[in-house]
Design a protein around this motif. Structure first.
Motif, PDB file in Angstrom:
ATOM      1  N   MET A   1      57.431  84.092  54.292  1.00 54.47           N
ATOM      2  CA  MET A   1      56.745  85.374  54.218  1.00 54.47           C
ATOM      3  C   MET A   1      56.013  85.487  52.887  1.00 54.47           C
ATOM      4  SD  MET A   1      58.254  89.174  55.020  1.00 54.47           S
ATOM      5  CE  MET A   1      59.658  89.045  53.924  1.00 54.47           C
ATOM      6  N   LYS A   2      54.806  86.052  52.932  1.00 55.26           N
ATOM      7  CA  LYS A   2      54.021  86.288  51.729  1.00 55.26           C
ATOM      8  C   LYS A   2      54.291  87.708  51.239  1.00 55.26           C
ATOM      9  CE  LYS A   2      50.327  85.254  54.022  1.00 55.26           C
ATOM     10  NZ  LYS A   2      48.925  84.982  54.434  1.00 55.26           N
ATOM     11  N   ILE A   3      54.859  87.819  50.048  1.00 55.02           N
ATOM     12  CA  ILE A   3      55.229  89.105  49.471  1.00 55.02           C
ATOM     13  C   ILE A   3      54.288  89.403  48.308  1.00 55.02           C
ATOM     14  CG2 ILE A   3      57.049  90.459  48.373  1.00 55.02           C
ATOM     15  CD1 ILE A   3      59.059  88.455  49.642  1.00 55.02           C
ATOM     16  N   ALA A   4      53.628  90.545  48.350  1.00 53.71           N
ATOM     17  CA  ALA A   4      52.725  90.952  47.276  1.00 53.71           C
ATOM     18  C   ALA A   4      53.400  92.000  46.404  1.00 53.71           C
ATOM     19  CB  ALA A   4      51.432  91.515  47.852  1.00 53.71           C
ATOM     20  N   LEU A   5      53.299  91.837  45.102  1.00 50.15           N
ATOM     21  CA  LEU A   5      53.804  92.805  44.128  1.00 50.15           C
ATOM     22  C   LEU A   5      52.628  93.552  43.524  1.00 50.15           C
ATOM     23  CD1 LEU A   5      55.982  94.069  42.304  1.00 50.15           C
ATOM     24  CD2 LEU A   5      55.699  92.107  40.763  1.00 50.15           C
ATOM     25  N   ILE A   6      52.718  94.893  43.530  1.00 51.31           N
ATOM     26  CA  ILE A   6      51.671  95.742  42.961  1.00 51.31           C
ATOM     27  C   ILE A   6      52.327  96.768  42.040  1.00 51.31           C
ATOM     28  CG2 ILE A   6      49.753  97.303  43.430  1.00 51.31           C
ATOM     29  CD1 ILE A   6      49.769  96.274  46.329  1.00 51.31           C
ATOM     30  N   ASN A   7      51.846  96.859  40.805  1.00 51.76           N
ATOM     31  CA  ASN A   7      52.313  97.870  39.859  1.00 51.76           C
ATOM     32  C   ASN A   7      51.173  98.776  39.437  1.00 51.76           C
ATOM     33  OD1 ASN A   7      54.487  95.502  38.699  1.00 51.76           O
ATOM     34  ND2 ASN A   7      55.226  97.594  38.969  1.00 51.76           N
ATOM     35  N   GLU A   8      51.453 100.078  39.268  1.00 49.38           N
ATOM     36  CA  GLU A   8      50.406 100.969  38.769  1.00 49.38           C
ATOM     37  C   GLU A   8      50.521 101.144  37.262  1.00 49.38           C
ATOM     38  OE1 GLU A   8      51.346 104.874  38.214  1.00 49.38           O
ATOM     39  OE2 GLU A   8      53.009 103.582  37.710  1.00 49.38           O
ATOM     40  N   ASN A   9      49.544 101.861  36.699  1.00 49.50           N
ATOM     41  CA  ASN A   9      49.360 101.844  35.245  1.00 49.50           C
ATOM     42  C   ASN A   9      50.535 102.403  34.445  1.00 49.50           C
ATOM     43  OD1 ASN A   9      48.877 104.574  35.865  1.00 49.50           O
ATOM     44  ND2 ASN A   9      46.659 104.336  35.685  1.00 49.50           N
ATOM     45  N   SER A  10      51.202 103.455  34.935  1.00 48.28           N
ATOM     46  CA  SER A  10      52.254 104.066  34.123  1.00 48.28           C
ATOM     47  C   SER A  10      53.473 103.175  33.963  1.00 48.28           C
ATOM     48  CB  SER A  10      52.688 105.419  34.729  1.00 48.28           C
ATOM     49  OG  SER A  10      53.513 105.238  35.868  1.00 48.28           O
ATOM     50  N   GLN A  11      53.639 102.207  34.884  1.00 47.05           N
ATOM     51  CA  GLN A  11      54.801 101.331  34.840  1.00 47.05           C
ATOM     52  C   GLN A  11      54.416  99.860  34.676  1.00 47.05           C
ATOM     53  OE1 GLN A  11      57.755 102.916  34.667  1.00 47.05           O
ATOM     54  NE2 GLN A  11      56.426 104.718  34.744  1.00 47.05           N
ATOM     55  N   ALA A  12      53.209  99.619  34.212  1.00 43.10           N
ATOM     56  CA  ALA A  12      52.723  98.243  34.084  1.00 43.10           C
ATOM     57  C   ALA A  12      53.552  97.423  33.113  1.00 43.10           C
ATOM     58  CB  ALA A  12      51.262  98.252  33.645  1.00 43.10           C
ATOM     59  N   ALA A  13      54.146  98.061  32.117  1.00 37.90           N
ATOM     60  CA  ALA A  13      54.945  97.323  31.132  1.00 37.90           C
ATOM     61  C   ALA A  13      56.164  96.665  31.757  1.00 37.90           C
ATOM     62  CB  ALA A  13      55.377  98.260  30.007  1.00 37.90           C
ATOM     63  N   LYS A  14      56.569  97.125  32.951  1.00 42.38           N
ATOM     64  CA  LYS A  14      57.758  96.584  33.608  1.00 42.38           C
ATOM     65  C   LYS A  14      57.431  95.499  34.627  1.00 42.38           C
ATOM     66  CE  LYS A  14      60.057 100.967  32.820  1.00 42.38           C
ATOM     67  NZ  LYS A  14      60.193 102.331  33.317  1.00 42.38           N
ATOM     68  N   ASN A  15      56.166  95.113  34.716  1.00 43.34           N
ATOM     69  CA  ASN A  15      55.772  94.127  35.723  1.00 43.34           C
ATOM     70  C   ASN A  15      56.571  92.837  35.609  1.00 43.34           C
ATOM     71  OD1 ASN A  15      53.769  91.589  36.243  1.00 43.34           O
ATOM     72  ND2 ASN A  15      53.491  93.164  37.816  1.00 43.34           N
ATOM     73  N   ALA A  16      56.755  92.333  34.388  1.00 47.22           N
ATOM     74  CA  ALA A  16      57.466  91.065  34.218  1.00 47.22           C
ATOM     75  C   ALA A  16      58.916  91.168  34.682  1.00 47.22           C
ATOM     76  CB  ALA A  16      57.397  90.621  32.759  1.00 47.22           C
TER      77      ALA A  16
ATOM     78  N   LEU B   1      45.271  99.183  48.035  1.00 46.88           N
ATOM     79  CA  LEU B   1      45.446  97.744  47.892  1.00 46.88           C
ATOM     80  C   LEU B   1      46.489  97.218  48.880  1.00 46.88           C
ATOM     81  CD1 LEU B   1      44.785  95.113  46.514  1.00 46.88           C
ATOM     82  CD2 LEU B   1      46.296  95.757  44.616  1.00 46.88           C
ATOM     83  N   ALA B   2      47.571  97.957  49.062  1.00 50.49           N
ATOM     84  CA  ALA B   2      48.582  97.552  50.044  1.00 50.49           C
ATOM     85  C   ALA B   2      47.979  97.480  51.441  1.00 50.49           C
ATOM     86  CB  ALA B   2      49.754  98.525  50.021  1.00 50.49           C
ATOM     87  N   GLY B   3      47.177  98.489  51.805  1.00 55.56           N
ATOM     88  CA  GLY B   3      46.526  98.477  53.105  1.00 55.56           C
ATOM     89  C   GLY B   3      45.598  97.292  53.268  1.00 55.56           C
ATOM     90  N   LEU B   4      44.865  96.981  52.233  1.00 60.61           N
ATOM     91  CA  LEU B   4      43.932  95.850  52.256  1.00 60.61           C
ATOM     92  C   LEU B   4      44.687  94.526  52.431  1.00 60.61           C
ATOM     93  CD1 LEU B   4      41.056  94.791  51.873  1.00 60.61           C
ATOM     94  CD2 LEU B   4      41.423  94.895  49.401  1.00 60.61           C
ATOM     95  N   LEU B   5      45.757  94.350  51.670  1.00 58.10           N
ATOM     96  CA  LEU B   5      46.505  93.090  51.724  1.00 58.10           C
ATOM     97  C   LEU B   5      47.198  92.897  53.069  1.00 58.10           C
ATOM     98  CD1 LEU B   5      48.124  93.071  48.160  1.00 58.10           C
ATOM     99  CD2 LEU B   5      46.065  91.868  48.926  1.00 58.10           C
ATOM    100  N   LEU B   6      47.831  93.943  53.583  1.00 58.53           N
ATOM    101  CA  LEU B   6      48.576  93.824  54.828  1.00 58.53           C
ATOM    102  C   LEU B   6      47.658  93.694  56.036  1.00 58.53           C
ATOM    103  CD1 LEU B   6      51.403  96.407  54.084  1.00 58.53           C
ATOM    104  CD2 LEU B   6      51.686  93.926  54.284  1.00 58.53           C
ATOM    105  N   ASN B   7      46.594  94.462  56.066  1.00 61.48           N
ATOM    106  CA  ASN B   7      45.703  94.415  57.227  1.00 61.48           C
ATOM    107  C   ASN B   7      44.830  93.175  57.261  1.00 61.48           C
ATOM    108  OD1 ASN B   7      45.778  97.053  58.974  1.00 61.48           O
ATOM    109  ND2 ASN B   7      46.056  97.721  56.854  1.00 61.48           N
ATOM    110  N   SER B   8      44.601  92.562  56.118  1.00 67.45           N
ATOM    111  CA  SER B   8      43.804  91.326  56.077  1.00 67.45           C
ATOM    112  C   SER B   8      44.653  90.088  56.330  1.00 67.45           C
ATOM    113  CB  SER B   8      43.121  91.185  54.714  1.00 67.45           C
ATOM    114  OG  SER B   8      44.091  90.922  53.701  1.00 67.45           O
ATOM    115  N   GLY B   9      45.983  90.246  56.276  1.00 66.16           N
ATOM    116  CA  GLY B   9      46.863  89.088  56.398  1.00 66.16           C
ATOM    117  C   GLY B   9      47.090  88.350  55.093  1.00 66.16           C
TER     118      GLY B   9
END
Length: 212
Positions: free
Chosen positions: A1-16, A55-63
């Motif tokens: 399965m391809k899993i995409a991770l997306i973080n928004e700006n207020s919590q970007a410091a926790k991406n790692a 972005l989630a909609g774009l990634l999931l609907n495009s495959g």
């Protein structure tokens, strides 16, 4: 399965932290993890929780992805934005029990988590436990087991209802503000990750037209 991770700006410091927890669990199970950022608060491209949903909609609907892991301060905003998209079924997941029940009962394709509220000591351990409950083993089996069939039917009814109430993703992309769409896909690794994995060539072609 391809899993995409997306973080928004207020919590970007926790991406790692989030990325490390996700890959620690998902990759040994045979899943691929694609980190779409934000990677740091200083990233030139900035994502809001609304953009997370688009972005989630774009990634999931495009495959380009089979599952999206996202979030914001409370998790609420990203969940609402994701569920505004066609074909996206996003649950608010705070702890491993939420993850287990969402996977077994709802069997959706996205989760949103709070990365500020309650994100304290040993938060990375909670993240790992959540991902184990989501990605280890078969989802959609129902809980309790005797209600598995009615849960399966309800998921189908909800999917049909959403299809009836939402336009397809290409129509959504044609309707949104082009500047919002451009900002949503402006991440430093978006093109590298998306175009190598997307399956819907109509969405790919439209996006290339918009972004140049």
């Amino acid at each position: 399965m391809k899993i995409a991770l997306i973080n928004e700006n207020s919590q970007a410091a926790k991406n790692a932290i989030i990325y490390d927890a996700l890959t620690t669990v998902a990759e040994p199970l045979g899943h691929q993890v694609f980190n779409y950022g934000m990677y740091t608060p200083e990233d030139e491209a900035s994502l809001t929780y609304v953009m997370n949903g688009l972005l989630a909609g774009l990634l999931l609907n495009s495959g380009a992805a089979d599952f999206v892991v996202t979030g914001c301060g409370t998790g609420m905003g990203s969940m609402l934005a994701c569920n505004a998209m066609p074909g996206v079924f996003c649950g608010l997941v705070i702890d491993p029990t939420d993850a287990f029940l969402f996977g077994q009962i709802n069997d959706g394709n996205a989760i949103s988590m709070p990365y500020a509220k309650g994100f304290g000591w040993a938060a990375e351990l909670n993240l790992q436990d959540v991902y184990r409950k989501l990605f280890d083993g078969e989802r959609g089996l129902g809980y309790p087991k005797e209600r598995a069939e009615i849960m399966r039917r309800n998921r189908g009814i909800l999917k049909d209802l959403k299809a009836a109430s939402c336009r397809d993703m290409l129509s959504v992309l044609n309707s949104v503000d082009p500047m919002l769409l451009k900002a949503t896909v402006a991440g430093q690794r978006f093109s590298e990750l998306f175009y190598a994995n997307a399956q819907d060539q109509d969405i790919v072609a439209y996006l290339k037209t918009v972004t140049g």
